[in-house]
Design an enzyme around this catalytic site. Sequence first.
Site, PDB file in Angstrom:
ATOM      1  N   ASP A 100     -11.215   2.841   3.943  1.00  0.00           N
ATOM      2  CA  ASP A 100     -11.615   1.583   3.582  1.00  0.00           C
ATOM      3  C   ASP A 100     -13.237   1.092   3.414  1.00  0.00           C
ATOM      4  O   ASP A 100     -13.638  -0.065   2.979  1.00  0.00           O
ATOM      5  CB  ASP A 100     -11.119   0.740   4.874  1.00  0.00           C
ATOM      6  CG  ASP A 100      -9.774  -0.059   4.697  1.00  0.00           C
ATOM      7  OD1 ASP A 100      -9.412  -0.407   3.741  1.00  0.00           O
ATOM      8  OD2 ASP A 100      -9.079   0.124   5.909  1.00  0.00           O
ATOM      9  N   GLN A 137      -4.950  -1.553   9.469  1.00  0.00           N
ATOM     10  CA  GLN A 137      -4.757  -2.935   8.657  1.00  0.00           C
ATOM     11  C   GLN A 137      -5.359  -3.940   9.880  1.00  0.00           C
ATOM     12  O   GLN A 137      -4.996  -3.793  10.716  1.00  0.00           O
ATOM     13  CB  GLN A 137      -3.335  -3.249   8.509  1.00  0.00           C
ATOM     14  CG  GLN A 137      -3.137  -4.504   7.889  1.00  0.00           C
ATOM     15  CD  GLN A 137      -3.858  -4.318   6.120  1.00  0.00           C
ATOM     16  OE1 GLN A 137      -3.816  -3.261   5.667  1.00  0.00           O
ATOM     17  NE2 GLN A 137      -4.086  -5.665   5.743  1.00  0.00           N
ATOM     18  N   LYS A 178       0.743  -1.044  -0.043  1.00  0.00           N
ATOM     19  CA  LYS A 178      -0.060   0.051   0.028  1.00  0.00           C
ATOM     20  C   LYS A 178       0.807   1.403  -0.090  1.00  0.00           C
ATOM     21  O   LYS A 178       0.631   2.180  -0.770  1.00  0.00           O
ATOM     22  CB  LYS A 178      -1.107   0.029   1.206  1.00  0.00           C
ATOM     23  CG  LYS A 178      -2.051  -0.954   1.069  1.00  0.00           C
ATOM     24  CD  LYS A 178      -2.915  -1.120   2.346  1.00  0.00           C
ATOM     25  CE  LYS A 178      -3.948  -2.255   1.998  1.00  0.00           C
ATOM     26  NZ  LYS A 178      -4.721  -2.567   3.137  1.00  0.00           N
TER      27      LYS A 178
END
Length: 288
Positions: A119, A96, A52
């Site tokens: 997200d 995460q 990422k």
Amino acid sequence: MAVLLDGKAASAAVRARLKEEVAELKEKGIVPGLAVIIVGDDPASRIYVNNKKKACAEVGIYSEEFALPADTTQEELLALVASLNGRSDINGILCQLPLPASLEEKPVIEAISPLKDVDAFHAANVGHIMIGDFSFVPCTPAGVMELLHVAGIDPAGKDCVVIGRSNIVGKPMAMLLLHENGTVTICHSKTKDLQAVCARADILVAAVGRAKFVTADMVKPGAVVVDVGMNRDENGKLCGDVDFGPVAEKASYITPVPGGVGPMTISMLLQNTVKAACLQNALLFDKR
Ligand code: GUN
């Protein structure tokens, strides 16, 4: 033999577009910024986070990593999120998952400002998706839709079957297919006669997390098969949820693993981050 839905190529196209967009924003004095939080030392999470950050650099997004030890407390993690919510140079925040077992995920997700929730895990953004407002679209399902669009596959009127009902993939995937007028079925571990349900699908999305779970007898000839899985087979080789060889013989289109959905997920994260920066700076993000 099925045509491959090439996630590397589609992803490169999205990133090229975003790179230009970021350059234009920079001329206006805006640098999109993403905060990436990782707690503990899960090796898979470390790889995802590194990928990422690398992808951010590739398109010119500023990223900042917050690597916290596994014994971080819930309060410490929430305090970090609160400080990032308050930073104007950070437009997107992702934590995460999974978190270490000692930490609860839900309060962390809910602590991230919905405006910075790249997200799209926050209940407010999940609710937006339910009512057809796609400010932020969850990255993996968004990546699948982009792959379908690039190949000219329209879910309208098609039987779409999603195997898996996770909040990250299965449920939002079903909503996106429904939004594009697919007739959607979500299957899970209690589904009766999974084989027969899957074998009716024109578009079959596998998000189970079990190596080679989808076998050729579960696939209708000519179906589009999308594999969201990322597993290791008995020899430790990376593989998806689909038994690729035999299924590819039957399908019209199929995503490889690796090189299918995976690269798309990260590109959609970048897209959400650029979008967040535009929205926070009251600029319109032209819908792609
Ligand atoms: N863990 C597995 N997939 C994801 C994702 O898309 N976002 C975050 N934050 N964690 C994940």
